[in-house]
Design a protein around this motif. Structure first.
Motif, PDB file in Angstrom:
ATOM      1  N   ASP A   5       1.199  -1.025  -0.193  1.00 47.06           N
ATOM      2  CA  ASP A   5      -0.092  -0.434  -0.273  1.00 47.06           C
ATOM      3  C   ASP A   5       0.627   1.608  -0.123  1.00 47.06           C
ATOM      4  O   ASP A   5       0.336   2.300   0.420  1.00 47.06           O
ATOM      5  N   TRP A  47       1.817  -7.596   7.370  1.00 48.93           N
ATOM      6  CA  TRP A  47       0.405  -6.582   6.769  1.00 48.93           C
ATOM      7  C   TRP A  47      -0.572  -7.083   6.195  1.00 48.93           C
ATOM      8  O   TRP A  47      -1.975  -6.524   6.723  1.00 48.93           O
ATOM      9  N   ARG A  48      -0.809  -8.505   5.793  1.00 48.38           N
ATOM     10  CA  ARG A  48      -2.131  -8.109   5.390  1.00 48.38           C
ATOM     11  C   ARG A  48      -2.952  -8.600   6.967  1.00 48.38           C
ATOM     12  O   ARG A  48      -3.784  -8.165   6.892  1.00 48.38           O
ATOM     13  N   VAL A  50      -2.328  -7.615   9.691  1.00 45.87           N
ATOM     14  CA  VAL A  50      -2.661  -6.135  10.612  1.00 45.87           C
ATOM     15  C   VAL A  50      -3.868  -5.315   9.772  1.00 45.87           C
ATOM     16  O   VAL A  50      -3.993  -4.704  10.490  1.00 45.87           O
ATOM     17  N   LYS A  51      -3.574  -5.116   8.401  1.00 48.21           N
ATOM     18  CA  LYS A  51      -5.232  -4.667   7.957  1.00 48.21           C
ATOM     19  C   LYS A  51      -6.386  -4.879   8.433  1.00 48.21           C
ATOM     20  O   LYS A  51      -7.644  -4.581   8.870  1.00 48.21           O
ATOM     21  N   GLU A  52      -5.973  -6.768   8.503  1.00 46.42           N
ATOM     22  CA  GLU A  52      -7.287  -7.525   9.267  1.00 46.42           C
ATOM     23  C   GLU A  52      -7.604  -7.086   9.942  1.00 46.42           C
ATOM     24  O   GLU A  52      -8.834  -6.585  10.526  1.00 46.42           O
ATOM     25  N   SER A  53      -6.672  -6.740  11.556  1.00 47.73           N
ATOM     26  CA  SER A  53      -7.147  -6.516  12.876  1.00 47.73           C
ATOM     27  C   SER A  53      -8.171  -5.085  13.000  1.00 47.73           C
ATOM     28  O   SER A  53      -8.725  -4.759  13.792  1.00 47.73           O
ATOM     29  N   TYR A  54      -7.053  -4.204  11.560  1.00 46.22           N
ATOM     30  CA  TYR A  54      -7.467  -3.277  11.848  1.00 46.22           C
ATOM     31  C   TYR A  54      -8.757  -3.123  11.784  1.00 46.22           C
ATOM     32  O   TYR A  54      -9.608  -2.561  11.950  1.00 46.22           O
ATOM     33  N   ARG A  55      -9.147  -3.411  10.763  1.00 45.29           N
ATOM     34  CA  ARG A  55     -10.436  -3.594  10.032  1.00 45.29           C
ATOM     35  C   ARG A  55     -11.381  -4.171  10.970  1.00 45.29           C
ATOM     36  O   ARG A  55     -12.837  -3.252  11.448  1.00 45.29           O
ATOM     37  N   GLU A  59     -11.038   0.414  13.001  1.00 42.95           N
ATOM     38  CA  GLU A  59      -9.945   1.967  12.427  1.00 42.95           C
ATOM     39  C   GLU A  59      -9.644   1.659  11.254  1.00 42.95           C
ATOM     40  O   GLU A  59     -10.034   0.694  10.206  1.00 42.95           O
ATOM     41  N   ALA A  60      -9.056   2.988  11.072  1.00 44.42           N
ATOM     42  CA  ALA A  60      -9.165   2.748   9.530  1.00 44.42           C
ATOM     43  C   ALA A  60      -7.297   2.424   9.345  1.00 44.42           C
ATOM     44  O   ALA A  60      -6.948   2.420  10.417  1.00 44.42           O
ATOM     45  N   VAL A  61      -7.218   1.830   8.928  1.00 45.27           N
ATOM     46  CA  VAL A  61      -6.003   1.375   8.062  1.00 45.27           C
ATOM     47  C   VAL A  61      -4.972   2.414   7.838  1.00 45.27           C
ATOM     48  O   VAL A  61      -5.297   3.672   6.856  1.00 45.27           O
TER      49      VAL A  61
END
Length: 69
Positions: A5, A47-48, A50-55, A59-61
């Motif tokens: 990203d 990273w995949r 971490v993004k899943e956890s934010y979502r 929370e915004a990634v």
């Protein structure tokens, strides 16, 4: 590397000869491996997740800040 990203990746080798890949802008997101390619692949997985956890937490990634030209 669209998988990250827009984050910049830094590769380091530690004192044991293992490779560590991390985001320059977020060094707390890192992964290791026996080769640079393996470390990058592990960072891709991290990273995949971490993004899943934010979502999952609503929370915004994070996105990298763009430097002014």
């Amino acid at each position: 590397m669209n998988d990250f990203d827009g984050f910049r990746i830094q590769l380091l080798i530690d004192e044991d000869g293992d490779w560590i890949a991390h985001f320059v802008e977020m060094p707390n997101i890192s992964a290791g491996g026996t080769t640079p390619e393996n470390a990058i692949e592990e960072l891709r997985i991290a990273w995949r997740l971490v993004k899943e956890s934010y979502r999952q937490h609503g929370e915004a990634v994070p996105m990298p800040l763009r430097e002014a030209a």
